[in-house]
Design a protein around this motif. Structure first.
Motif, short mmCIF file in Angstrom:
data_model
loop_
_atom_site.label_atom_id
_atom_site.label_comp_id
_atom_site.label_asym_id
_atom_site.label_seq_id
_atom_site.Cartn_x
_atom_site.Cartn_y
_atom_site.Cartn_z
N UNK A 206 0.86 -1.29 0.04
CA UNK A 206 -0.16 0.02 0.05
C UNK A 206 0.86 1.41 0.10
N UNK A 207 1.99 1.16 0.40
CA UNK A 207 2.90 2.50 0.45
C UNK A 207 4.07 2.26 -0.38
N UNK A 208 4.58 3.50 -1.05
CA UNK A 208 5.56 3.30 -1.92
C UNK A 208 7.03 3.01 -1.40
N UNK A 209 6.92 2.92 -0.14
CA UNK A 209 8.50 2.93 0.68
C UNK A 209 8.11 2.03 1.99
N UNK A 210 9.13 1.48 2.43
CA UNK A 210 9.16 0.76 3.83
C UNK A 210 7.87 -0.20 3.95
N UNK A 211 7.83 -0.97 2.74
CA UNK A 211 6.75 -1.72 2.74
C UNK A 211 7.08 -3.38 2.44
#
Lengths: 304, 770
Positions: A206-211
């Motif tokens: 769902x997020x572009x980073x830290x995912x």
């Protein structure tokens, strides 16, 4: 005083872990590591990015001996011979992102490293640790399976070092489970020559980073005479382990690089995966994402 | 002596870094987590693992016998006197547990490890009771009853009625009937909950607390401890975020005090991150059913709102958010006929507290998306429809809010102009192909911006003293919880007294020193504490100029304070250096005086009376935010590309502070609208970690364009209004409206996750539902 630092870092919520560790050993060579493993239950510390979280959460406990392998210099770095790559188990994800050999000969690994967690975690996490952790959503496992990578496993018995090799695809057998023997250490990752093959990795969260990926796809291969050739496909986060996409490969191999072929390959994805519903995503969405990401790679990368 | 002191550039509106910022960035700030007191023990809480059960046996003997354990307490050792809004939540539960966060025992031990070990040795046997998790089901006759004295599981109800709904409906050309399901989110303070309690030999309690309302905190904490509120001293070390989560007493605080009382040693209790997710208050989830109408020409006719609030097992401020919700439903845009009914219903879920924006986050998600739906239904564009119903300055809302400097129409007009809204809106709506689609959406809201008179007083006390070197100590009742009041007050005092900001020390961390303040909430601190600080500074200035007048024989009204001097107003020539004057005042024999002034500022607002009528704030503010998004129609991912902020702020005091508040609010609201979702299934929190509870991170932050409307509200300090909550309220529905513009799908059940979007566009059938 790395030991003291470590004590502080492992002071956990359950409070017991620290007490479970009776011995701490920092080894300098593969042989010392293998000897220590032969001597009894050992927890291996490399980057620690999974180990710390799992012990802290109580899903994993320490063995009596904690062995730090980070001083084993020969285990870090990337070597190239006849187009084949050898990557030391301690090579960090940041190393993969920056290494010129990886960039030139195996860019899919750098592409994956760029989507891996956050820069801080990339600086600590090792390729060997990511493989041994055997997460269904382990980012590096997906391209490694597509690349046909093998791991080297070393142990010591009867006074001699023994080494065996095994494809990554066979090495991981379930969530958190691998064929790594109790006395074995994963030393190197070998990647066969790609001989100019293209490759791409896509993951989605769902997020572009830290995912954490809720679906991931890696594809390697090439177009020869307008046809897909030497295609290898792997999927992540849609089965108990990252899996090879054999049905998709069959749908592509030696077929013309057309929309029709791609659509047939997308239709084949369901046969390769067995996603579940969980707090991160439903099975339906994971299947949908696998088709979306596979389509993206086949259409955008291979036919670009 | 003839030095001319240059006119100072006004500090109001400057960009002033937060004075506590450097220490935080350098890691030097000492939070309660960092504190160690002599002989301090570590406290830990055992929580139940049941959602509704009778405790059959609770055996603490093994835990108590563990070496290093100094106390183990249960509900049998502590009074069953409840805390919270309905006083229904005893700190340690005895007999029955009602939700997964329930505290059933606590230990104090030499180390955290021993405390953990002791918790593991406590044996509990339960008999599970029938549980209920849905507020509608909990209202049924057959539902399990959670509290004996709350028949039907009704916790709190709020109802208002203005005008005539039936008449409004009769003259409507369009009536919409919509149901919204607004979810659980939580504050995600970077600093987890913690407290340190210590009793002195005389039995007085010093509590190091994260509270954002130190004075009434004493009043709320004392009864359950069985001590006098006056025997509690609240010390407030820096906090790692509050956002409303520290506006009530929660069980861990009296529990820590009980442990300190029993062991006669200081006890510190710190939450783990998992505990923070499970055992902190959440934002109030709301199921809102709204019927609303409009005439063909766009005139709003009525709003009829019914809200069910999932109250969880106990009652904190979450149950009271309708107090704010109803002001938005009744007062945002001109609505002649309004009914609002809400019921907070006990269930076996965790419970909600106050949270930045209060009920206005929920009410604005509903009203701002409903305004778009209504505009479409009557065939008007979103801008014209809103302007048609926007109030004029001086209008009074049905509940009696006097919108004396109403900037709603200005906000809408400027937002539309700055973003070229109508052109982009029309163009986006025509695009029906392509993987990535763009959308633009507007949302507006109204919030109290001059305090909120929900207590007997909405005041703030201030004490200002000056030393012999013209250094100022400003003691205010207003707490600093990261919102930036220290910088604002420093600016205001420096501006009035003509001294450098570096010469001002703010003291606001000790209830034994500071004068009363109602607390940090309701976007009130700049307005209320800022006014108090300014009034105190004006009093000090009058005292100084009177003394200077005597000293220099110049009329006080011909002098002013500038650059650390008393100067002649007309030419800026120094009459006397301020520090010299202060020493002369101080060492003047029988006429000796110190500059020591006090002020208690009570804003000119009134508490609500019958039918929740009353002009409860000294100022109100509007905002219009425009979101521009890109939707990936394959993955369903929504990316917010730009947020245009148009907000009536009265006057900018700290340019950096106001932008920081807005950025933080946008991040929070993006979380509310797109990513954050505390998943509670059958009373269990399914994602109590940052791995699976998704806060927005840096890459998700959009470009932000700021347009402040500065009309100097008459009662505000230098014209300023409170600004802090609207940024956390308005962005989410602007994003929802932009998503609709992009893909033509409405989401009345935020967050608008990628999976929800993908399901809406691609029709997911199998698998669990999201």
């Amino acid at each position: 005083m790395p030991w003291l630092k470590f004590m502080a870092a492992t002071r956990s919520r359950s409070g017991f872990n620290m007490n479970e560790i009776a011995n701490y050993i920092a080894v300098d060579t593969i042989e010392e590591a293998a000897e220590t493993l032969a001597a009894g239950p050992v927890t291996v510390l490399a980057g620690g990015t999974d180990l710390m979280l799992q012990t802290e959460a109580g899903t994993r406990s320490y063995a009596a001996t904690l062995m730090n392998i980070r001083r084993v210099a020969e285990l870090r770095g990337v070597g190239l011979e006849d187009g084949s790559l050898t990557i030391g188990a301690l090579t960090t994800v940041s190393d993969l992102l920056a290494d010129p050999i990886i960039g030139a000969h195996c860019p899919i690994l750098a592409e994956t490293a760029d989507q891996f967690a956050s820069p801080q975690i990339r600086n600590m996490a090792s390729i060997g640790g990511n493989i041994c952790n055997a997460s269904p959503a382990g980012d590096l496992l997906v391209p490694l399976i597509a690349l046909g990578a093998e791991v080297a496993l070393v142990s010591k018995a009867d006074g001699a070092l023994h080494s065996r090799r095994m494809p990554v695809e066979e090495f991981v057998i379930g969530p958190g489970a691998s064929k790594l023997g109790d006395t074995e250490i994963l030393t190197f990752v070998h990647i066969p020559s790609q001989d100019g093959a293209a490759g791409a990795f896509r993951k989605f969260g769902p997020r572009p980073a830290l995912e954490i990926a809720i679906a991931a796809v890696a594809v390697t291969g090439r177009i020869e005479d307008g046809k897909f050739a030497h295609m290898r496909v792997a999927f992540g986060a849609v089965a108990p382990t990252p899996v090879r996409g054999r049905a998709v490969e069959a749908a592509l191999e030696d077929k013309p690089a057309t929309d029709e072929t791609i659509n047939a390959a997308l239709a084949a994805t369901d046969a390769d995966i067995s996603p579940i519903d969980d707090v991160r995503a439903s099975a339906w969405y994971r299947r949908h994402l696998i088709r979306t990401l596979t389509q993206e790679i086949l259409a955008d990368v291979f036919r670009a | 002596m003839m030095d001319q002191i240059a006119e100072q550039i006004s500090l109001i509106g400057q960009r002033i870094p937060k004075p506590d910022g450097a220490a935080k960035v350098l890691g030097r700030t000492q939070y309660i987590n960092d504190m160690v007191l002599h002989r301090m023990l570590i406290g830990k809480i055992l929580r139940t693992d049941r959602v509704h059960a009778r405790i059959l046996r609770l055996d603490i003997s093994k835990a108590a016998a563990l070496p290093g354990v100094h106390a183990v307490i249960t509900g049998d050792d502590t009074p069953m006197i409840g805390i919270g809004v309905n006083k229904d939540n005893p700190p340690l539960k005895s007999g029955t547990v009602r939700c997964i966060r329930d505290e059933i025992a606590a230990v104090a031990a030499e180390t955290e490890a021993i405390a953990d070990q002791a918790l593991a040795l406590i044996e509990v046997e339960y008999e599970d009771l029938p549980a209920v998790f849905d507020p509608a089901e909990a209202l049924e006759d057959s539902a399990p009853q959670l509290h004996e004295d709350k028949p039907g599981n009704v916790g709190l109800s709020y109802n208002i009625s203005y005008g005539d709904i039936a008449a409004g409906e009769a003259e409507s050309d369009v009536v919409l009937d919509e149901t919204y399901d607004l979810h659980y989110v939580t504050h995600c303070c970077m600093g987890p909950g913690c407290v340190l309690a210590e009793f002195d030999a005389m039995g007085k309690l010093t509590i190091y607390s994260q509270t954002q309302y130190p004075y009434n905190f004493k009043m709320d904490l004392a009864p359950t401890l069985g001590i006098h509120p006056g025997d509690i001293r609240v010390i407030q070390p820096p906090v790692g975020g509050a956002f409303g989560s520290k506006l009530d007493v929660y069980p861990f605080e009296p529990i820590c005090a009980f442990l300190a009382q029993k062991t006669r040693r200081p006890v510190k209790l710190v939450f783990s991150r998992e505990e923070e997710f499970i055992a902190s208050p959440t934002r109030q989830p709301v199921r809102a059913h709204i019927r609303a109408g409009a005439k063909k020409d766009g005139t709003l006719t009525f709003r009829d709102v019914n809200c069910l609030l999932n109250n969880g097992g106990y009652t904190s401020w979450g149950a009271t958010v309708p107090y704010v919700m109803m002001r938005t439903f009744s007062g945002h845009f001109r609505v002649p006929n309004v009914e609002f009914k809400s019921t907070a219903v006990y269930t076996n879920n965790p419970f909600a507290g106050s949270f930045r924006g209060y009920g206005n986050v929920q009410a604005t998600y509903v009203t701002a998306t409903l305004m778009d739906k209504m505009a479409e239904a009557v065939g008007m564009n979103p801008i014209a429809f809103r302007l048609k119903n926007a109030q004029e300055p001086g209008e009074v809302t049905p509940q009696g809010s006097l919108l004396k400097d109403c900037a709603l129409a200005d906000c809408i007009t400027i937002a539309a102009e700055k973003t070229d809204f109508l052109k982009i809106y029309a163009a986006n709506a025509k695009v029906e192909t392509g993987r990535y689609r763009r959308g633009i959406g507007i949302a507006t809201s109204l919030h109290n911006a001059g305090g909120a008179k929900i207590h007997k007083s909405d005041g703030c006390g201030t004490i200002l003293t000056m030393d012999d070197y013209a250094r100022v100590t400003l003691i205010t009742g207003a707490s600093e919880i990261g919102q930036g009041i220290d910088a604002v007050i420093t600016q205001i005092v420096a501006e009035e007294l003509g001294v450098p900001m570096a010469s001002i020390t703010i003291v606001n961390d000790d209830s034994a020193i500071g004068p009363w303040d109602v607390g940090v909430h309701a976007s009130r601190t700049t307005f209320i504490a800022g006014n108090g600080a300014r009034r105190a500074a004006i009093k000090a200035k009058a005292q100084i100029l009177a003394a200077a007048s005597k000293e220099a024989n110049v009329p006080a009204e011909e002098m002013e304070l500038r650059g650390g001097h008393v100067v002649q107003s007309d030419n800026g020539v120094s009459i006397i250096r301020l520090d010299r004057l202060l020493r002369a005042m101080h060492f003047a024999g029988e006429d000796a005086e110190l500059v020591m002034v006090t002020d208690y500022y009570e804003p000119p607002s009134e508490p609500e009376g019958d039918n929740h009528y009353g002009d409860m704030s000294a100022a109100y503010a509007h905002a219009a935010y425009v979101a521009e998004v890109e939707v990936d129609t394959m993955t369903g991912h929504v990316r917010v590309e730009k947020m245009t902020v148009v907000q009536d702020v009265g006057r900018v005091v700290n340019g950096l502070g106001i932008e920081g508040q807005i950025e933080g609010g946008i991040a929070m609201s993006i979380g509310y609208g797109l990513t954050e979702d505390l998943r509670i299934e059958k009373g269990i929190v399914k994602n109590p970690s940052f791995r699976d509870y998704k806060v927005a991170t840096a890459p998700e932050m959009p470009e932000i364009a700021y347009h402040f409307i500065e009309n100097d509200t008459p009662e505000g300090p230098f014209g300023a209004k409170g600004i802090a909550e609207l940024p956390a309220i308005v962005p989410a529905p602007a994003i929802a409206n932009a998503v609709y513009n992009a893909i033509g799908v409405r989401f009345d059940n935020p967050p608008i996750t990628p999976e929800k979007v993908a399901r809406a566009l691609h029709g997911g059938q199998d698998g669990g539902d999201q």
